[in-house]
Design a protein around this motif. Structure first.
Motif, PDB file in Angstrom:
ATOM      1  N   THR A  52       0.982  -0.989  -0.006  1.00 51.14           N
ATOM      2  CA  THR A  52      -0.163  -0.175  -0.112  1.00 51.14           C
ATOM      3  C   THR A  52       0.754   1.137  -0.020  1.00 51.14           C
ATOM      4  OG1 THR A  52      -1.352  -0.920   1.349  1.00 51.14           O
ATOM      5  CG2 THR A  52      -1.748   1.257   1.166  1.00 51.14           C
ATOM      6  N   VAL A  53       0.702   2.582  -0.858  1.00 53.44           N
ATOM      7  CA  VAL A  53       0.725   3.367  -0.561  1.00 53.44           C
ATOM      8  C   VAL A  53       0.550   4.602  -0.016  1.00 53.44           C
ATOM      9  CG1 VAL A  53       1.991   5.244  -2.435  1.00 53.44           C
ATOM     10  CG2 VAL A  53       2.691   2.927  -2.846  1.00 53.44           C
ATOM     11  N   GLU A  54       0.827   5.446   0.475  1.00 56.20           N
ATOM     12  CA  GLU A  54      -0.054   7.076   0.214  1.00 56.20           C
ATOM     13  C   GLU A  54       0.634   7.866   0.159  1.00 56.20           C
ATOM     14  OE1 GLU A  54      -2.078   7.453   4.631  1.00 56.20           O
ATOM     15  OE2 GLU A  54      -2.428   4.735   4.444  1.00 56.20           O
ATOM     16  N   ALA A  55       0.542   8.702  -0.045  1.00 53.98           N
ATOM     17  CA  ALA A  55       1.410   9.967  -1.018  1.00 53.98           C
ATOM     18  C   ALA A  55      -0.029  10.957  -1.267  1.00 53.98           C
ATOM     19  CB  ALA A  55       2.162   9.403  -2.159  1.00 53.98           C
ATOM     20  N   GLU A  56       1.386  12.324  -1.413  1.00 56.14           N
ATOM     21  CA  GLU A  56       1.231  13.430  -1.439  1.00 56.14           C
ATOM     22  C   GLU A  56       2.096  14.372  -2.584  1.00 56.14           C
ATOM     23  OE1 GLU A  56       2.332  15.902   2.343  1.00 56.14           O
ATOM     24  OE2 GLU A  56       0.360  15.455   2.127  1.00 56.14           O
ATOM     25  N   TYR A  57       1.677  15.134  -3.550  1.00 57.09           N
ATOM     26  CA  TYR A  57       1.966  15.423  -4.724  1.00 57.09           C
ATOM     27  C   TYR A  57       1.744  16.685  -4.675  1.00 57.09           C
ATOM     28  CZ  TYR A  57      -1.594  14.669  -7.838  1.00 57.09           C
ATOM     29  OH  TYR A  57      -2.778  14.107  -8.361  1.00 57.09           O
ATOM     30  N   PHE A  69       7.931  19.220  -9.918  1.00 50.67           N
ATOM     31  CA  PHE A  69       6.575  18.237  -9.675  1.00 50.67           C
ATOM     32  C   PHE A  69       6.934  17.216  -8.456  1.00 50.67           C
ATOM     33  CE2 PHE A  69       5.199  13.009  -9.455  1.00 50.67           C
ATOM     34  CZ  PHE A  69       4.922  13.675  -8.756  1.00 50.67           C
ATOM     35  N   VAL A  70       7.078  17.481  -7.331  1.00 53.84           N
ATOM     36  CA  VAL A  70       7.598  17.285  -5.640  1.00 53.84           C
ATOM     37  C   VAL A  70       6.181  16.209  -5.351  1.00 53.84           C
ATOM     38  CG1 VAL A  70       7.567  17.240  -3.190  1.00 53.84           C
ATOM     39  CG2 VAL A  70       8.466  18.826  -5.261  1.00 53.84           C
ATOM     40  N   LEU A  71       7.129  14.883  -4.925  1.00 51.09           N
ATOM     41  CA  LEU A  71       5.932  12.906  -4.720  1.00 51.09           C
ATOM     42  C   LEU A  71       6.822  13.613  -2.678  1.00 51.09           C
ATOM     43  CD1 LEU A  71       3.558  11.439  -4.354  1.00 51.09           C
ATOM     44  CD2 LEU A  71       5.449  10.025  -5.874  1.00 51.09           C
ATOM     45  N   ARG A  72       5.808  12.760  -2.262  1.00 46.97           N
ATOM     46  CA  ARG A  72       6.106  12.424  -0.947  1.00 46.97           C
ATOM     47  C   ARG A  72       4.738  11.434  -0.371  1.00 46.97           C
ATOM     48  NH1 ARG A  72       6.308  17.357  -1.603  1.00 46.97           N
ATOM     49  NH2 ARG A  72       4.680  18.165  -0.436  1.00 46.97           N
ATOM     50  N   ASP A 103       8.245   9.193 -24.043  1.00 48.14           N
ATOM     51  CA  ASP A 103       7.633   8.033 -23.711  1.00 48.14           C
ATOM     52  C   ASP A 103       7.967   8.361 -22.027  1.00 48.14           C
ATOM     53  OD1 ASP A 103       8.913   7.578 -26.325  1.00 48.14           O
ATOM     54  OD2 ASP A 103      11.161   7.435 -25.854  1.00 48.14           O
ATOM     55  N   TRP A 104       7.902   7.640 -20.808  1.00 49.85           N
ATOM     56  CA  TRP A 104       7.920   7.346 -19.843  1.00 49.85           C
ATOM     57  C   TRP A 104       9.347   6.670 -19.250  1.00 49.85           C
ATOM     58  CZ3 TRP A 104       3.606   8.946 -17.425  1.00 49.85           C
ATOM     59  CH2 TRP A 104       2.211   8.854 -17.412  1.00 49.85           C
ATOM     60  N   ASN A 105       9.565   7.460 -18.286  1.00 43.98           N
ATOM     61  CA  ASN A 105      11.136   7.470 -18.074  1.00 43.98           C
ATOM     62  C   ASN A 105      10.629   7.429 -16.220  1.00 43.98           C
ATOM     63  OD1 ASN A 105      12.967   7.885 -20.199  1.00 43.98           O
ATOM     64  ND2 ASN A 105      11.393  10.241 -20.260  1.00 43.98           N
ATOM     65  N   VAL A 106      11.349   6.648 -15.786  1.00 45.06           N
ATOM     66  CA  VAL A 106      11.454   5.996 -14.153  1.00 45.06           C
ATOM     67  C   VAL A 106      12.037   7.206 -13.572  1.00 45.06           C
ATOM     68  CG1 VAL A 106      11.880   4.096 -12.311  1.00 45.06           C
ATOM     69  CG2 VAL A 106      10.716   3.615 -14.671  1.00 45.06           C
ATOM     70  N   ILE A 107      11.880   7.355 -12.985  1.00 46.86           N
ATOM     71  CA  ILE A 107      12.005   8.953 -11.498  1.00 46.86           C
ATOM     72  C   ILE A 107      12.522   8.100 -10.176  1.00 46.86           C
ATOM     73  CG2 ILE A 107      11.610  10.579 -13.036  1.00 46.86           C
ATOM     74  CD1 ILE A 107       9.143  11.177 -10.873  1.00 46.86           C
ATOM     75  N   LYS A 108      11.655   6.928  -9.892  1.00 43.46           N
ATOM     76  CA  LYS A 108      12.084   6.602  -8.552  1.00 43.46           C
ATOM     77  C   LYS A 108      10.705   4.951  -8.328  1.00 43.46           C
ATOM     78  CE  LYS A 108      12.825   7.261  -3.936  1.00 43.46           C
ATOM     79  NZ  LYS A 108      13.930   8.131  -3.802  1.00 43.46           N
ATOM     80  N   LYS A 119       8.204   2.294   4.487  1.00 40.77           N
ATOM     81  CA  LYS A 119       9.447   3.247   3.315  1.00 40.77           C
ATOM     82  C   LYS A 119       9.303   4.429   3.816  1.00 40.77           C
ATOM     83  CE  LYS A 119      13.933   2.287   1.735  1.00 40.77           C
ATOM     84  NZ  LYS A 119      14.138   1.167   0.790  1.00 40.77           N
ATOM     85  N   TYR A 120       9.394   5.573   4.023  1.00 37.43           N
ATOM     86  CA  TYR A 120       9.235   7.006   3.513  1.00 37.43           C
ATOM     87  C   TYR A 120      10.151   7.606   2.600  1.00 37.43           C
ATOM     88  CZ  TYR A 120       6.436   6.579   7.402  1.00 37.43           C
ATOM     89  OH  TYR A 120       5.404   6.050   8.852  1.00 37.43           O
ATOM     90  N   PHE A 121       9.826   8.106   1.432  1.00 35.11           N
ATOM     91  CA  PHE A 121      10.115   8.297   0.548  1.00 35.11           C
ATOM     92  C   PHE A 121      10.045   9.718  -0.969  1.00 35.11           C
ATOM     93  CE2 PHE A 121       6.138   6.227  -1.267  1.00 35.11           C
ATOM     94  CZ  PHE A 121       6.250   7.054  -2.078  1.00 35.11           C
ATOM     95  N   ARG A 122      10.513  10.634  -0.955  1.00 37.91           N
ATOM     96  CA  ARG A 122      10.483  11.809  -2.031  1.00 37.91           C
ATOM     97  C   ARG A 122      11.101  11.445  -2.833  1.00 37.91           C
ATOM     98  NH1 ARG A 122       9.752  17.609   0.088  1.00 37.91           N
ATOM     99  NH2 ARG A 122      10.668  18.307  -1.393  1.00 37.91           N
ATOM    100  N   VAL A 123      10.809  12.460  -4.081  1.00 41.64           N
ATOM    101  CA  VAL A 123      10.427  12.303  -5.460  1.00 41.64           C
ATOM    102  C   VAL A 123      10.718  13.664  -6.011  1.00 41.64           C
ATOM    103  CG1 VAL A 123       9.041  11.253  -6.430  1.00 41.64           C
ATOM    104  CG2 VAL A 123      11.074  11.484  -7.675  1.00 41.64           C
ATOM    105  N   THR A 124      11.999  14.458  -6.751  1.00 40.61           N
ATOM    106  CA  THR A 124      11.502  15.857  -7.191  1.00 40.61           C
ATOM    107  C   THR A 124      11.430  15.718  -8.775  1.00 40.61           C
ATOM    108  OG1 THR A 124      11.717  16.720  -5.534  1.00 40.61           O
ATOM    109  CG2 THR A 124      12.270  18.414  -7.262  1.00 40.61           C
TER     110      THR A 124
END
Length: 158
Positions: A52-57, A69-72, A103-108, A119-124
């Motif tokens: 399960t993922v819970e996230a805000e962006y 774009f910021v996702l955490r 094209d779709w590129n993996v960013i995280k 496990k907590y994460f953040r991606v920009t």
């Protein structure tokens, strides 16, 4: 600014007053870039519900070519089984596309192994036009995914 406007509208509505405001007044009151900033949240789980993922962006900027774009969030592993009994890890993947490169590129990629742990994460990422996510289970020692959700495309407000 939005909360002040909501409060004024609420007071006007409860007192029976009619509120008339020119749209130009709203545009002049806030900077143009702030008017288009966007934020949202989502929950997603693997098809069997064990990851399960819970996230805000949020997206700062008003178009597809100039934004941030910021996702955490957090990835939760709900598989009680041991590895010997077929237990798997939780897995979450984020992909993005830009208007220049469709094209779709993996960013995280995030992998969490350990029952009842997060496990907590953040991606920009910068200058994205589309972002999509999926949640799966994955093998402990490899990258073989299992019971993935469908890709979910995030609403970036464009």
């Amino acid at each position: 600014m939005k909360s002040i406007i909501r409060a004024v509208v609420a007071v006007a509505a409860t007192t029976g007053l009619m509120l008339t405001v020119a749209p130009a007044a709203f545009a002049a009151a806030a900077p143009a870039s702030a008017a288009r900033d966007f934020d949202d949240s989502f929950d997603q789980e693997s098809r069997n519900g064990l990851a399960t993922v819970e996230a805000e962006y949020s997206v700062e900027g008003d178009d597809e070519d100039e934004n941030t774009f910021v996702l955490r969030g957090g990835l939760y592993d709900g598989d009680r089984r041991s590895l010997a009994r077929g237990g798997r890890c939780a897995y979450f993947e984020v992909q993005a596309a830009s208007s220049d490169d469709e094209d779709w590129n993996v960013i995280k990629r995030v992998k969490q192994c350990g029952y009842d742990d997060t496990k907590y994460f953040r991606v920009t990422a910068h200058d994205v036009s589309e972002v999509r996510v999926k949640t799966c289970q994955i093998s402990y020692r490899g990258w073989s995914t299992y019971k993935c959700s469908r890709w979910y495309e995030l609403d970036l407000g464009f």
